[in-house]
Design a protein around this motif. Structure first.
Motif, mmCIF file in Angstrom:
data_model
loop_
_atom_site.group_PDB
_atom_site.id
_atom_site.type_symbol
_atom_site.label_atom_id
_atom_site.label_comp_id
_atom_site.label_asym_id
_atom_site.label_seq_id
_atom_site.Cartn_x
_atom_site.Cartn_y
_atom_site.Cartn_z
ATOM 1 N N SER A 79 -9.689 1.385 -1.744
ATOM 2 C CA SER A 79 -10.477 1.930 -0.640
ATOM 3 C C SER A 79 -9.665 2.905 0.186
ATOM 4 N N ARG A 80 -8.369 2.614 0.364
ATOM 5 C CA ARG A 80 -7.509 3.539 1.101
ATOM 6 C C ARG A 80 -7.336 4.835 0.345
ATOM 7 N N SER A 81 -7.269 4.732 -0.995
ATOM 8 C CA SER A 81 -7.125 5.942 -1.809
ATOM 9 C C SER A 81 -8.368 6.805 -1.717
ATOM 10 N N SER A 82 -9.552 6.176 -1.764
ATOM 11 C CA SER A 82 -10.795 6.940 -1.688
ATOM 12 C C SER A 82 -10.978 7.592 -0.319
ATOM 13 N N SER A 83 -10.536 6.915 0.732
ATOM 14 C CA SER A 83 -10.666 7.489 2.075
ATOM 15 C C SER A 83 -9.694 8.646 2.287
ATOM 16 N N SER A 84 -8.491 8.537 1.697
ATOM 17 C CA SER A 84 -7.523 9.617 1.833
ATOM 18 C C SER A 84 -7.900 10.841 1.030
ATOM 19 N N ALA A 85 -8.692 10.606 -0.073
ATOM 20 C CA ALA A 85 -9.129 11.733 -0.886
ATOM 21 C C ALA A 85 -10.179 12.548 -0.161
ATOM 22 N N SER A 90 -3.923 7.074 -8.980
ATOM 23 C CA SER A 90 -5.136 7.262 -8.188
ATOM 24 C C SER A 90 -4.903 8.063 -6.910
ATOM 25 N N ILE A 91 -3.641 8.256 -6.524
ATOM 26 C CA ILE A 91 -3.337 9.052 -5.333
ATOM 27 C C ILE A 91 -3.497 10.528 -5.686
ATOM 28 N N PRO A 92 -4.281 11.272 -4.944
ATOM 29 C CA PRO A 92 -4.487 12.695 -5.262
ATOM 30 C C PRO A 92 -3.186 13.478 -5.282
ATOM 31 N N ARG A 93 -3.050 14.366 -6.254
ATOM 32 C CA ARG A 93 -1.840 15.174 -6.364
ATOM 33 C C ARG A 93 -1.659 16.098 -5.169
ATOM 34 N N SER A 94 -2.754 16.398 -4.477
ATOM 35 C CA SER A 94 -2.651 17.306 -3.339
ATOM 36 C C SER A 94 -1.799 16.724 -2.207
ATOM 37 N N ILE A 95 -1.707 15.391 -2.117
ATOM 38 C CA ILE A 95 -0.941 14.772 -1.028
ATOM 39 C C ILE A 95 0.555 15.017 -1.182
ATOM 40 N N LEU A 118 1.269 4.422 0.871
ATOM 41 C CA LEU A 118 -0.075 4.416 0.289
ATOM 42 C C LEU A 118 -0.206 3.387 -0.824
ATOM 43 N N ALA A 119 0.919 3.054 -1.464
ATOM 44 C CA ALA A 119 0.885 2.107 -2.590
ATOM 45 C C ALA A 119 1.240 0.688 -2.189
ATOM 46 N N LEU A 120 1.456 0.421 -0.895
ATOM 47 C CA LEU A 120 1.880 -0.920 -0.474
ATOM 48 C C LEU A 120 0.900 -2.027 -0.880
ATOM 49 N N PRO A 121 -0.428 -1.851 -0.750
ATOM 50 C CA PRO A 121 -1.316 -2.923 -1.226
ATOM 51 C C PRO A 121 -1.124 -3.240 -2.706
ATOM 52 N N ALA A 122 -0.906 -2.211 -3.524
ATOM 53 C CA ALA A 122 -0.667 -2.444 -4.949
ATOM 54 C C ALA A 122 0.675 -3.131 -5.168
ATOM 55 N N VAL A 123 1.663 -2.830 -4.328
ATOM 56 C CA VAL A 123 2.967 -3.500 -4.432
ATOM 57 C C VAL A 123 2.805 -4.996 -4.195
ATOM 58 N N GLY A 124 2.049 -5.351 -3.142
ATOM 59 C CA GLY A 124 1.798 -6.768 -2.885
ATOM 60 C C GLY A 124 1.037 -7.431 -4.009
ATOM 61 N N SER A 125 0.037 -6.729 -4.549
ATOM 62 C CA SER A 125 -0.731 -7.282 -5.663
ATOM 63 C C SER A 125 0.136 -7.475 -6.898
ATOM 64 N N ALA A 126 0.974 -6.483 -7.197
ATOM 65 C CA ALA A 126 1.861 -6.597 -8.359
ATOM 66 C C ALA A 126 2.841 -7.746 -8.196
ATOM 67 N N PHE A 127 3.378 -7.908 -6.988
ATOM 68 C CA PHE A 127 4.325 -8.999 -6.743
ATOM 69 C C PHE A 127 3.651 -10.361 -6.931
ATOM 70 N N MET A 128 2.447 -10.534 -6.404
ATOM 71 C CA MET A 128 1.757 -11.817 -6.524
ATOM 72 C C MET A 128 1.433 -12.151 -7.977
ATOM 73 N N LEU A 129 0.924 -11.176 -8.711
ATOM 74 C CA LEU A 129 0.577 -11.429 -10.111
ATOM 75 C C LEU A 129 1.830 -11.651 -10.955
ATOM 76 N N ALA A 130 2.917 -10.951 -10.626
ATOM 77 C CA ALA A 130 4.173 -11.190 -11.341
ATOM 78 C C ALA A 130 4.696 -12.593 -11.052
ATOM 79 N N PHE A 131 4.554 -13.038 -9.810
ATOM 80 C CA PHE A 131 4.982 -14.394 -9.469
ATOM 81 C C PHE A 131 4.169 -15.428 -10.245
#
Length: 271
Positions: A265-271, A161-166, A188-201
């Motif tokens: 939301s951070r991805s959409s704002s950065s785009a 979801s992160i734009p390739r232009s970045i 930019l991916a830190l929120p997803a890292v936290g989400s992945a860690f919680m769901l993996a736990f």
């Protein structure tokens, strides 16, 4: 002049179907907290009374505390390893885009399609061949395999979801691959890292089949619950414990979803 859209009669049936499906899916789960407060060892109607006695039996139970600490330790270790592996595999799949990266990403997501019994038996054979047999280390390795598809899917979606232009702009400014990943893509991916860690736990904490084959002398919490189900008098205590686990799981899953939405939301704002 706009034409009015014809109303479809299937929408009402679809809502009824979804409603009945949700009732069928979640009603048995809702009964567990209800019977955990029932002043009777039998899970049946009518309810005899309201009590907190079954929750009080959870306090001071040394075996339960040991199983809980074992599950937490295994869950944290497995979630950390699976998240690190998921970040690496997902980044390779979405940014490098080679045939080898796609192959590794597909293999990492494959365990979600394999029956748990098959995974448990194969891992038991493997750890016996390696020489350390059923143990806490074996459960951690097995849970990493089970949690890896979750982390790869979440991180793959976030990196995609992160734009390739970045990253392209960073490369044009002279940043190397590691600097681009460490200073731009990973923050930019830190929120997803936290989400992945919680769901993996949560996945590791609730896993029963793999732990059943790989557990040594230290049972996890799901194994402790399974052992208590053989005793009818322990059923109310098990339901009280299940209610507590359910409440904590909902809180963790809710926090993971909030982090995921924050990342979007951070991805959409950065785009």
């Amino acid at each position: 002049m706009k034409r009015s859209q014809p109303k479809t009669s299937g929408g009402g049936w679809l809502r009824w179907y979804v409603g009945l499906y949700l009732v069928f899916l979640y009603l048995p789960v809702a009964l567990i907290p209800l019977f955990s407060f029932n002043d009777s060892i039998q899970a049946a109607f009518p309810l005899k009374g309201f009590t907190f006695a079954w929750y009080e039996t959870l306090v001071g139970n040394a075996t339960l505390t040991g199983a809980l600490l074992t599950s937490v330790a295994i869950g944290l270790a497995a979630a950390a390893i699976a998240t690190l592996c998921g970040i690496t595999i997902a980044y390779m799949d979405t940014q490098v885009r080679s045939h080898f990266a796609r192959l590794i990403s597909g293999i990492a997501r494959l365990p979600i399609l394999i029956p748990g019994v098959v995974v448990g038996i194969s891992l038991l054979i493997l750890v016996n061949l390696l020489g350390f047999g059923p143990s806490r280390l074996a459960i951690v390795l097995g849970h990493v395999l089970v949690c890896l598809p979750t982390t790869v899917i979440i991180m793959r979606g976030r990196f995609a979801s992160i734009p390739r232009s970045i990253p392209e702009a960073a490369e044009d400014l002279g940043a190397g691959e590691m600097i681009t990943f460490r200073r731009i893509m990973l923050p930019l991916a830190l929120p997803a890292v936290g989400s992945a860690f919680m769901l993996a736990f949560l996945t590791s904490f609730d896993e029963f089949i793999v732990a059943f084959f790989l557990a040594g002398t230290q049972p996890t919490l799901p194994l402790y619950i399974w052992s208590q189900l053989r005793f009818p008098k322990s059923l109310p205590t098990v339901m009280a414990l299940g209610t507590a686990i359910l409440a904590v799981s909902i809180i963790i899953a809710g926090c993971a979803e909030l982090l995921r939405q924050r990342g979007l939301s951070r991805s959409s704002s950065s785009a």
